[in-house]
Design an enzyme around this catalytic site. Structure first.
Site, PDB file in Angstrom:
ATOM      1  N   ASP A   1       0.830  -1.203   0.000  1.00  0.00           N
ATOM      2  CA  ASP A   1       0.000   0.000   0.000  1.00  0.00           C
ATOM      3  C   ASP A   1       0.869   1.260   0.000  1.00  0.00           C
ATOM      4  OD1 ASP A   1      -2.350   1.404   0.024  1.00  0.00           O
ATOM      5  OD2 ASP A   1      -2.862   0.961   2.112  1.00  0.00           O
ATOM      6  N   HIS A   2       0.426   2.271  -0.710  1.00  0.00           N
ATOM      7  CA  HIS A   2       1.100   3.578  -0.728  1.00  0.00           C
ATOM      8  C   HIS A   2       2.592   3.468  -1.019  1.00  0.00           C
ATOM      9  CE1 HIS A   2      -2.050   6.434   0.123  1.00  0.00           C
ATOM     10  NE2 HIS A   2      -2.590   5.544   0.943  1.00  0.00           N
TER      11      HIS A   2
ATOM     12  N   GLU B   1      -3.239  -0.365  -8.426  1.00  0.00           N
ATOM     13  CA  GLU B   1      -4.040   0.788  -7.989  1.00  0.00           C
ATOM     14  C   GLU B   1      -3.183   2.041  -8.005  1.00  0.00           C
ATOM     15  OE1 GLU B   1      -6.809   0.437  -4.721  1.00  0.00           O
ATOM     16  OE2 GLU B   1      -5.971   2.204  -3.728  1.00  0.00           O
TER      17      GLU B   1
ATOM     18  N   LYS C   1      -9.197   9.424  10.188  1.00  0.00           N
ATOM     19  CA  LYS C   1      -8.936   8.047  10.603  1.00  0.00           C
ATOM     20  C   LYS C   1      -9.877   7.599  11.728  1.00  0.00           C
ATOM     21  CE  LYS C   1      -5.186   7.656   8.038  1.00  0.00           C
ATOM     22  NZ  LYS C   1      -5.090   6.726   6.934  1.00  0.00           N
TER      23      LYS C   1
ATOM     24  N   HIS D   1      -9.999   4.921   0.589  1.00  0.00           N
ATOM     25  CA  HIS D   1      -8.979   4.809   1.632  1.00  0.00           C
ATOM     26  C   HIS D   1      -9.499   5.432   2.923  1.00  0.00           C
ATOM     27  CE1 HIS D   1      -5.132   4.162  -0.961  1.00  0.00           C
ATOM     28  NE2 HIS D   1      -6.181   3.583  -1.500  1.00  0.00           N
TER      29      HIS D   1
HETATM   30 ZN   LIG Z   1      -4.553   6.193   1.289  1.00  0.00          ZN
END
Ligand SMILES: [Zn+2]
Length: 510
Positions: free
Chosen positions: A176-177, A292, A334, A367
Site C-alpha cells: 500500500d502507498h 491501484e 482516521k 482509503h
Molecule cells: Zn490512502
C-alpha cells in the site's frame, strides 16, 4: 488417532489426546486448520513458545516432508515447526490457497490491513458471510515502519491465518502507498498480489496553485513542446460526456485548466507509465497483479475534472489500472465517521463512478475507509457493489477495546502513553482531535473504560498513536493480552467488519 487418508480430519478430542501425549506445553488447538496431504496430517497449535505447525505421521515420511522442525517420536511421530520464512514458503507450495492472488477484478473487495498480525482470523470470519473478496495483507511502508514489520512478515502472518482458518477462496496482499521503484521491488519480492502506487511525491502542487497569469509561463518552461502539443490536443475543444442512471455529466477543459493539470501531473504520469511498464515486463505483457493508483493523500479533494484529466493521460500512455483512490470531498479522518455534506458527497461520488466506468471500468478505492457508516450505504448503492474499501486502523481500535475490557490496568497505561505521544503523532495525520473532549481517565471506573472507544476524540487519540504504543515497553503486554483473548478478538472483529459490509450493502451469502 488413526493416521490414514480415509480419516481426513481428526476430531478435537482425538487431537487433544494425541498432543497431550507429547512434552510440548500445548495451549491451544486450531481445529479448522487440520487436513491431510500425502499421507501426513497438518494443523496449527499454540504452545508456550507460540504458534506452531504440527505435522503428524510416520517418522520416515516426516523426514521427507519439506517443513523444518523438531521431531518427537511416539506411536505416531510429531514434527513441530516454527512459522519461519522458509516454512511459510513451504506452506504456500503445499497449500496454494495460502498464497496471495489478485482479487480486485471481483465485484466487492475489502482490504483489512492487519497491523498486529493477529487480526486476520477475525477478518476471515466476517468476509466468509458475504460475497466479497478480501485483501488480508495490506500495509504501507509507513505502517511497517510504525509496527516494526516488513512485507515478508505481513504476508506470512496472513498466510498462516488463512491456513489456520482453512480459508480457501483466495486473498490479496497489497503493498500500500508505495512511492518509489525501490519500495515496489521490495513488495513484489515478498509476493504481494497488488501494488498501490502513491503519486503524491510526484505531484507539483506548488505549480498547480499558481495564479492564472503565471501558469502559461511555467508551462512553457517546464513541459517539453512535443508533450505540450499532444496534451493540448487530447483535451482542448472537446466535450467529455457521461451518461448514467442518476444524471449525466459533461466536462470541458479550458486551456488554462489543461496547463494547470499537466503541471500538476506530468511527472506523476511519467512515473505511472514507468511503473506500469516495469510490472508488465516482470510478468509478461500485462501485469498479473492488481494495480491501484492513489492520490488520496494530497491537500485538496480530487474534482471529477481532475480525475478525468489524469485518466485520459494514463490511457493515452497505455496505463491500465484496476482501481483509483481519489481524495473525496469532505473529510475521511482516521477511525471515525465521515465529516461533510452527504448530498454533495453523493453527487460527486456518482460523477467519479461515471468516469471510472467509462475509462476502463476500474474501481474506486476508498482509503481511510474505517467506520464511514453515514456514507457507506450511498457508496454501495451508487456503485452497486463494485468498490474496493480499505480499512486497517479500526481493527487496531477493536484490539484496544478488547484490552480495555479484559486488562483495564494495561489500557490505562496505554491511554497515558498515547496522550504523551499525541503531539508528535498528530503531525503525520489529518485529524482534528479535541483532547479536552476525552474524559480524564483517573475519573473513570474500570467498567467505563471500553466506552472510551465509542468517543471520537479517544478513537483518534488511540488510532494515530498505534506506532508509539507498539514500539513502547507496553508492546509485550499488548501482544500477550491479545493472544490470551484471541477468540474474543476474532469475535469483536467479525462483528465489526460485518457491520462495515452490511452498511456497504454487500451481498450476504445464502
Ligand atoms: Zn490512502
Amino acid at each position: 488417532m488413526t493416521l490414514t487418508e480415509s480419516n481426513p480430519i481428526p476430531s478435537f478430542e482425538e487431537n487433544l489426546k494425541f498432543f497431550q501425549a507429547f512434552p510440548i506445553d500445548l495451549q491451544r488447538i486450531y481445529p479448522r486448520s487440520f487436513c491431510s496431504r500425502n499421507g501426513l496430517f497438518y494443523g496449527m497449535i499454540r504452545t508456550g513458545a507460540g504458534k506452531k505447525l504440527a505435522v503428524i505421521g510416520e517418522k520416515e515420511a516426516l523426514l521427507k516432508d519439506p517443513f523444518e522442525g523438531k521431531i518427537f517420536n511416539q506411536a505416531s511421530s510429531l514434527k513441530l515447526c516454527d512459522l519461519s520464512r522458509g516454512n511459510t514458503l513451504s506452506l504456500m507450495a503445499l497449500f496454494p490457497f495460502t498464497r496471495p492472488v489478485p482479487v480486485l477484478k471481483e465485484a466487492m473487495t475489502i482490504g483489512t490491513g492487519d497491523r498486529l498480525g493477529l487480526a486476520t482470523p477475525g477478518h476471515i470470519r466476517s468476509v466468509r458471510k458475504f460475497q466479497v473478496r478480501p485483501v488480508f495483507a495490506q500495509q504501507s511502508v509507513r505502517e511497517n515502519g510504525q509496527t516494526g514489520r516488513n512485507f515478508n512478515e505481513v504476508i506470512a502472518d496472513a498466510a498462516w491465518s488463512v491456513f489456520q482458518e482453512n480459508y480457501r477462496e483466495g486473498y490479496g496482499a497489497d503493498g500500500d502507498h508505495l512511492k518509489s521503484m525501490e519500495e515496489i521491488n521490495q513488495a513484489l519480492d515478498s509476493g504481494v498480489s497488488m501494488i498501490t502506487l502513491d503519486l503524491s511525491e510526484k505531484l507539483s502542487l506548488e505549480a498547480y496553485l499558481l495564479p492564472g497569469e503565471a501558469i502559461g509561463r511555467r508551462f512553457d518552461e517546464e513541459i517539453e513542446r512535443g508533450d505540450a502539443e499532444v496534451f493540448l490536443h487530447l483535451y482542448l475543444d472537446k466535450e467529455f460526456s457521461f451518461r448514467g442512471p442518476r444524471g449525466d455529466l459533461s466536462i470541458r477543459f479550458s486551456e488554462e485548466e489543461v496547463k494547470r493539470n499537466l503541471l500538476l501531473f506530468h511527472r506523476a504520469i511519467d512515473f505511472s507509465e514507468e511503473v506500469y511498464e516495469f510490472l508488465s515486463r516482470r510478468s509478461g505483457r500485462k501485469p498479473l497483479i492488481d494495480f491501484e493508483i492513489s492520490i488520496d493523500e494530497i491537500p485538496f479533494p480530487t474534482s471529477p475534472a481532475t480525475h478525468l484529466f489524469l485518466m485520459i493521460a494514463l490511457r493515452h500512455r497505455g496505463v491500465r489500472i484496476d482501481s483509483l483512490a481519489p481524495r473525496f470531498i469532505g473529510e475521511f479522518q482516521k477511525g471515525i465517521d465521515y465529516r461533510g455534506e452527504i448530498p454533495a458527497f453523493r453527487e460527486q461520488f456518482y460523477q467519479h463512478v461515471l468516469i471510472a466506468q467509462h475509462y476502463g471500468n476500474y474501481k474506486l478505492s476508498i482509503h481511510s475507509g474505517s467506520d464511514k457508516f453515514t456514507v457507506f450505504p450511498h457508496i454501495g448503492e451508487i456503485t452497486r457493489g463494485k468498490i474496493h474499501l480499505k480499512t486497517a486502523g479500526t481493527s487496531w481500535l477493536e484490539a484496544v477495546r478488547l484490552i480495555a475490557q479484559t486488562n483495564p490496568s494495561l489500557y490505562r497505561e496505554m491511554h497515558l502513553q498515547a496522550l504523551s505521544a499525541f503531539g508528535e503523532a498528530s503531525k503525520h495525520y489529518q485529524v482534528t482531535t479535541d483532547l479536552s473532549s476525552i474524559p480524564q481517565i483517573e475519573t473513570l471506573s474500570d467498567p467505563e473504560l471500553p466506552d472510551l472507544l465509542n468517543l471520537e476524540g479517544a478513537r483518534q487519540l488511540l488510532h494515530i498513536t498505534y506506532g508509539f504504543l507498539l514500539r513502547s515497553k507496553l508492546r509485550e503486554k499488548i501482544f500477550a493480552t491479545l493472544t490470551q483473548y484471541e477468540e474474543d478478538y476474532a469475535t469483536l472483529l467479525e462483528t465489526h467488519i460485518v457491520k462495515h459490509l452490511d452498511s456497504l450493502r454487500a451481498r450476504r451469502r445464502q
